[in-house]
Every structure is written in structure tokens, then in C-alpha cells.
Design an enzyme around this catalytic site. Structure first.
Site, short mmCIF file in Angstrom:
data_model
loop_
_atom_site.label_atom_id
_atom_site.label_comp_id
_atom_site.label_asym_id
_atom_site.label_seq_id
_atom_site.Cartn_x
_atom_site.Cartn_y
_atom_site.Cartn_z
N SER A 114 44.30 40.21 40.94
CA SER A 114 44.68 39.47 39.74
C SER A 114 43.44 39.13 38.92
O SER A 114 42.30 39.36 39.35
CB SER A 114 45.43 38.20 40.13
OG SER A 114 46.67 38.55 40.72
N GLY A 115 43.65 38.57 37.74
CA GLY A 115 42.54 38.26 36.85
C GLY A 115 42.40 39.28 35.74
O GLY A 115 41.50 39.16 34.90
N HIS A 116 43.28 40.30 35.75
CA HIS A 116 43.24 41.34 34.72
C HIS A 116 44.47 41.28 33.81
O HIS A 116 44.78 42.26 33.13
CB HIS A 116 43.17 42.73 35.37
CG HIS A 116 42.07 42.90 36.34
ND1 HIS A 116 40.75 42.73 35.98
CD2 HIS A 116 42.06 43.22 37.66
CE1 HIS A 116 39.98 42.95 37.06
NE2 HIS A 116 40.75 43.23 38.08
N LYS A 166 44.15 51.95 40.59
CA LYS A 166 42.80 52.00 40.02
C LYS A 166 41.81 52.31 41.14
O LYS A 166 41.93 51.77 42.24
CB LYS A 166 42.45 50.67 39.35
CG LYS A 166 43.44 50.26 38.26
CD LYS A 166 42.99 49.05 37.44
CE LYS A 166 42.79 47.77 38.21
NZ LYS A 166 43.99 47.29 38.95
N ASP A 194 41.66 48.78 47.02
CA ASP A 194 42.98 49.18 46.52
C ASP A 194 43.37 50.54 47.11
O ASP A 194 44.50 50.74 47.56
CB ASP A 194 42.98 49.28 44.99
CG ASP A 194 42.83 47.92 44.30
OD1 ASP A 194 42.59 46.92 45.00
OD2 ASP A 194 42.95 47.88 43.07
N HIS A 230 35.30 43.45 36.85
CA HIS A 230 35.09 42.31 37.75
C HIS A 230 33.74 41.66 37.47
O HIS A 230 33.23 40.88 38.28
CB HIS A 230 35.14 42.75 39.21
CG HIS A 230 36.34 43.55 39.54
ND1 HIS A 230 36.36 44.91 39.44
CD2 HIS A 230 37.58 43.16 39.94
CE1 HIS A 230 37.58 45.34 39.78
NE2 HIS A 230 38.32 44.31 40.07
#
Lengths: 329, 329
Positions: free
Chosen positions: B54-56, B104, B109, B215
Site C-alpha cells: 500500500s501507499g501507492h 509489479k 511481490d 518507494h
């Protein structure tokens, strides 16, 4: 000041040119004087025109298109557009049914739109938006400021205008929406006007500005930073004190970012506000979360509540096709 | 660190709950384990699933809906989701035609999606996105990073899947789009991970980070701040060196904000990039400008170019109905 710009004097023209080019299927840009219109002129409807200082993108150019505005007049950053822009825009989009100006209540905007209305060779009316409950008068205003509620007014009135409604009906609905809409904003950082090159105000690492305006003008008070639920509780309390909704009222909840606050935090604020409204017996049936009216590069957010009725809900839900707001439910 | 949050540990759940509540007509949220699906399960199509740290936002939950994803698995901030999230999401949305993971290219991931694919009781395939031309390997990756091009892959493959195309065809189109797409980012400020409470990196008032990752991981080099045209020229040069488009090629130009950069500046960057591409004999026929894949609260932007062909253009243009991308041209 670190910004993605070239010459300070060229910021507006270059940004507008990029906007018009990226959305060439929706809007057209006129450069002298500056105004934006729909790519394809609408016929047989009231022409809806808004405008104001730049730095609040996507307001107003982002709301040009089917179901919202016919034209927008962007002033320089945080500076009112001039009457010649408004007159030229009105000439370009008038379609025989009069012109409705939607104007945020800032002294310069009000004065220049009034001047344009007087010179206009067409019938016109004006809806003044004044949804900000933070302060009664500010650096920029006589009376309450027009902020994020303006987006709701533009959407709802724009929808009515598409039905062929006359100027008086559009003006009346705009005034009604404005009277049923209230907002409150909070800033965590200042914004920086490109021509000034330094932050508009100083704010500490443990402070927030409660009730901030969209130009970084002061709000109700400087307060210590605290958690999201506590901030939201104060914002919602100020809004509800103004709106005084009956229990069970159906509302639209808009959580608006001032630019630099991430979507992740805006959704967290939405969660907090929606739960609070539910606890207070209100019924949130429509929502909007994102950067819809910004303050250059300010970190912060505003909460707006609009008391829905059948007419407002219907025109909120109707199809819209603009750069910044687009749906077909 | 000033952020609109309550407890650091609750940021993700509260933000996801707000997101799902604000877009309840489009998405549903499952809490243990975390995954988001379409509100109404699609039938008779390949299930398209993405996910990542998260954060995107709005990536990936904002791209769930008709014409894009069937489900998304959000990890904690900048942390890979776990295989159990992917398995549960796949169970929920599989519709008899297999599962396509869009991932991605970050080591965590990739590993976790591979593990999920091995355990999956359905046929599956994976499209790895790796559009970032800045660096070959980074703190988070083996090989090139997947960044904003991922949005284009998800849109185009999502459209093909709606036609009932089989898993192999969806995988092939995803790989093709990825191979024709390249991105480059630049940061003006760091981001701050909530759990860390301080900026990920230090950057001076007259510096920028060219080639930054989403990031806040380092890019190509630390450089002096300069004007927008000069920054854009370097970004576009790196992209074109990679894509090597033939003169006259038709391209999609995506100018993406990392969160804290105002729309006014993003459109200025778009203007600069579009003019440059035109000067180089390329034909920008499709555009997207806004915050589509962000890096928490970082100020900065990326440029992505996708070489269109008839198939990609058709699937880019097709209707889409998600929280963050919505059109019916």
C-alpha cells in the site's frame, strides 16, 4: 521553493496549454484573454460559466464539459480573473438562454463578475458560493468564503441546465444547493505561491491550522496536531452546527484534498467522517473523495456536507463528462 | 511527521474501509485476509488480479471494476501482500476461465505471487511489469521496477478480458504492453512511511532525485534542481533511448504525480513532454495526467510512454468503470 516550472510568468499559460492539450476531446483553450470552453458548443441551454484564481486545479477548468460548465475563466495564481475574460467567455458560449455565473465569494471575484454582468449583452444571473463555515470574513472576503461546495453547486446546476431549464430555475437551484452545503478545512503545511517563492505562512511540526482558506489565509485558530478522528470530529461539529440537519437526513460527504495529502489519508478521513455522521443518525448516500479544489501545494483537507433532497440527488447522479469528474451511473 | 492518521497500525484497515465505503457501488472489501473485489462478481471471463504494497493509491484498489481488475490484494505500506491474500482473492473472483496476476517487478511481490500461483487450484498466468528505465536493479528488485506502466497494462488487459478472451491471450497482450511501455520518475522530496515516522531519504532544497523509485528508493543520480523543461528532457531522453520508437509512432503519454505535486505542475510537465515528443516526430494521441500511482506523500512525478498499436489503442479507449479511472468514450 522546488516546483516543476520554467519561468514564473509562464506557469499559468503552460499549465493551461498542457491541460487543454491533454483533454482536447473535452475542452478548448483561448489564450488572449484566457478562457476555456467545451470543445463542442452546447446549444439551447443556459450557459454556465465559472472562474477564479488559478492554483485550485482541477477547479474550474476540470469541470468544463457535458453536465457541468460551459466555460471557465482562470485568473493568475490566487488572483481574480478580469471582466474581459468573462465577457469573452460569455460571447463564446452563450446559446440564447442567458448566462449563469457561479462565483466563489471572494471580494475580487465578486466585483469582476458583477462588472462583467453589467456589461454583458445577454440576460445573466449569479450564484455566489459561500459554504466555508470557518470564518465570517477573511483576508480575501466579505462574508463566508466559497470553497469545495462550489464543485457540488457546479455539478448540480450544470445537470439542470442540460435539461433546458431556464436561467431563473438554474439560479434558484444553485442558491438552494449553496444554502444546504457547508465545509471546513484544515492545513498541515502552507502553500507556496510561485511568484512569492516562499511559504505563505509558517506552521510548526506539531501544529495545524483549523479552518484554513484555500489560499492559505488564516482559519479559526492554530491548534496542536492530533489524531485524525479528533480533527474530523471538530470539523464535522462546525459543519453540523451550521447546517443543523434533522435526524435521518440524507447527505453527500465530500472529503477534499488540498493537493499534497495522499489519497490513503483522504480515505482514512472519509472513514472517520462517515462513521461519525452515521453515529449522529445521518445517512451518507453519496460520496466524493479526492483532490477536487486545491490550494497549490498545501497539505491538508476539507470536509463538505451537502443535505440532499430528491432534486439535488437526481442532478448529482446524472451523467457528467469533464476532465476531473466523469460518470454515467 | 504530520499525517491524517490515528494509530499507525490501523492506517491500512481504516483507509481501506473508507475506500470501500466511498465506492460501495463498485467494490467490496474483505478484511481477513485483506482483499478487494468488484461489488458484483463478473462471470465467464479471465479473473484479473493485482496487488502490492500500500501507499501507492489509487493503485491497485482504485482500478477494480468493469474493464480493469476483478480483485486487488493490498499489503501493508510498501510491503508485499501474502500468498493467502492472493489465494483468497482468486477463490472469490475465479469465474472458470483462469486467473491472470498482474505483478509489479519487486522481489517480494514476485515471490509471493509465484507461491500463490503454485498453490492455486485454477489455471493461472502472470504478467510482470517492468517499465521503469531508471535502474536495472534496485533496493527492492532484481531487474527493472514496475511503476506507472502497470496502470496501462491493467487497463488494456482488463479490457481484453471483458471480451471473453482466454488466459493465454490476456497474458500475451499484457506482456506486449509491458514491452512497449517505459517510465522514468523524479522526486523533489522524500516520502515518509508512517511506521518509520521520518523521511526515507534526505534531499536538499536545491536537489532532485532523478530516476527515483515509488518507494523512495534511489534512482540514477542526485542532481541539482532545474527548470521543468530541462528535467522533462532528461526523463524523455531516457525513455526514448529504451523504447527506440520509429518516427511517426503513435504514443500514449502518461504524466503521473507521486502524490504531493499539484495538478497545475503536472499539466505543465505534460505540456513540456508533449511538445518535446512532437518535436521528435512522435504522435501523442492518448493522454493521462494525474495521481495514478503514488509514493505516500512524495513530491515528484513520472513520465510514461506507451507505443500504441491498433489493439492497444482499442483496449485503452474501451469503457472502464473503476473508482480511479472511468470513461465511456
Amino acid at each position: 521553493m522546488k516546483k516543476f516550472i520554467n519561468q514564473v510568468d509562464d506557469v499559468l499559460a503552460e499549465s493551461l496549454t498542457g491541460f487543454a492539450s491533454a483533454h482536447a476531446n473535452i475542452v478548448s483553450l483561448n489564450l488572449e484573454p484566457h478562457f476555456l470552453t467545451r470543445r463542442h458548443k452546447a446549444e439551447n441551454k443556459v450557459a454556465i460559466i465559472s472562474g477564479g484564481g488559478s492554483g485550485h486545479e482541477p477547479l474550474h477548468g476540470g469541470y468544463i464539459g457535458y453536465g457541468m460548465l460551459d466555460a471557465a475563466c482562470p485568473g493568475h495564481v490566487f488572483t481574480s480573473p478580469s471582466p474581459d475574460q468573462m465577457l469573452a467567455a460569455a460571447e463564446a458560449v452563450h446559446a440564447g438562454k442567458g448566462v449563469l455565473f457561479i462565483v466563489k465569494n471572494y471580494a475580487g471575484d465578486v466585483m469582476n463578475f458583477e462588472m462583467a454582468a453589467e456589461m454583458l449583452p445577454f440576460e445573466s444571473a449569479t450564484v455566489l458560493t459561500s459554504d466555508d463555515v470557518a470564518v465570517e470574513n477573511s483576508t480575501y472576503t466579505t462574508g463566508r468564503r466559497g470553497v469545495a461546495g462550489t464543485v457540488i453547486v457546479e455539478k448540480v446546476v450544470g445537470s439542470l441546465a442540460e435539461t433546458g431549464a431556464d436561467l431563473a430555475a438554474c439560479k434558484a437551484l444553485g442558491d438552494k444547493v449553496n444554502s444546504r452545503t457547508a465545509s471546513m478545512g484544515v492545513a498541515l503545511t502552507s502553500c507556496t505561491v510561485p511568484a512569492a517563492g516562499r511559504p505563505t505562512f509558517d506552521i510548526g511540526d506539531t501544529e495545524l491550522e483549523m479552518g484554513v482558506g484555500i489560499h492559505g489565509e488564516p482559519g479559526r485558530r492554530r491548534e496542536p496536531m492530533r489524531n485524525a478522528d479528533a480533527i474530523v470530529a471538530d470539523m464535522v461539529a462546525a459543519i453540523l452546527e451550521d447546517l443543523k440537519p434533522a435526524a435521518g437526513s440524507e447527505v453527500l460527504l465530500l472529503v477534499n484534498g488540498f493537493a499534497a495529502t495522499p489519497l490513503m489519508e483522504l480515505y482514512l478521513l472519509y472513514n472517520s467522517a462517515a462513521k461519525l455522521l452515521q453515529d449522529k443518525g445521518l445517512n451518507v448516500t453519496r460520496s466524493l473523495v479526492g483532490n477536487y479544489i486545491t490550494a497549490l501545494d498545501m497539505a491538508g483537507a476539507s470536509i463538505t456536507i451537502c443535505l440532499l433532497d430528491d432534486e439535488i440527488r437526481q442532478h448529482w447522479d446524472s451523467p457528467v463528462h469533464t476532465a476531473a469528474l466523469r460518470w454515467q451511473r
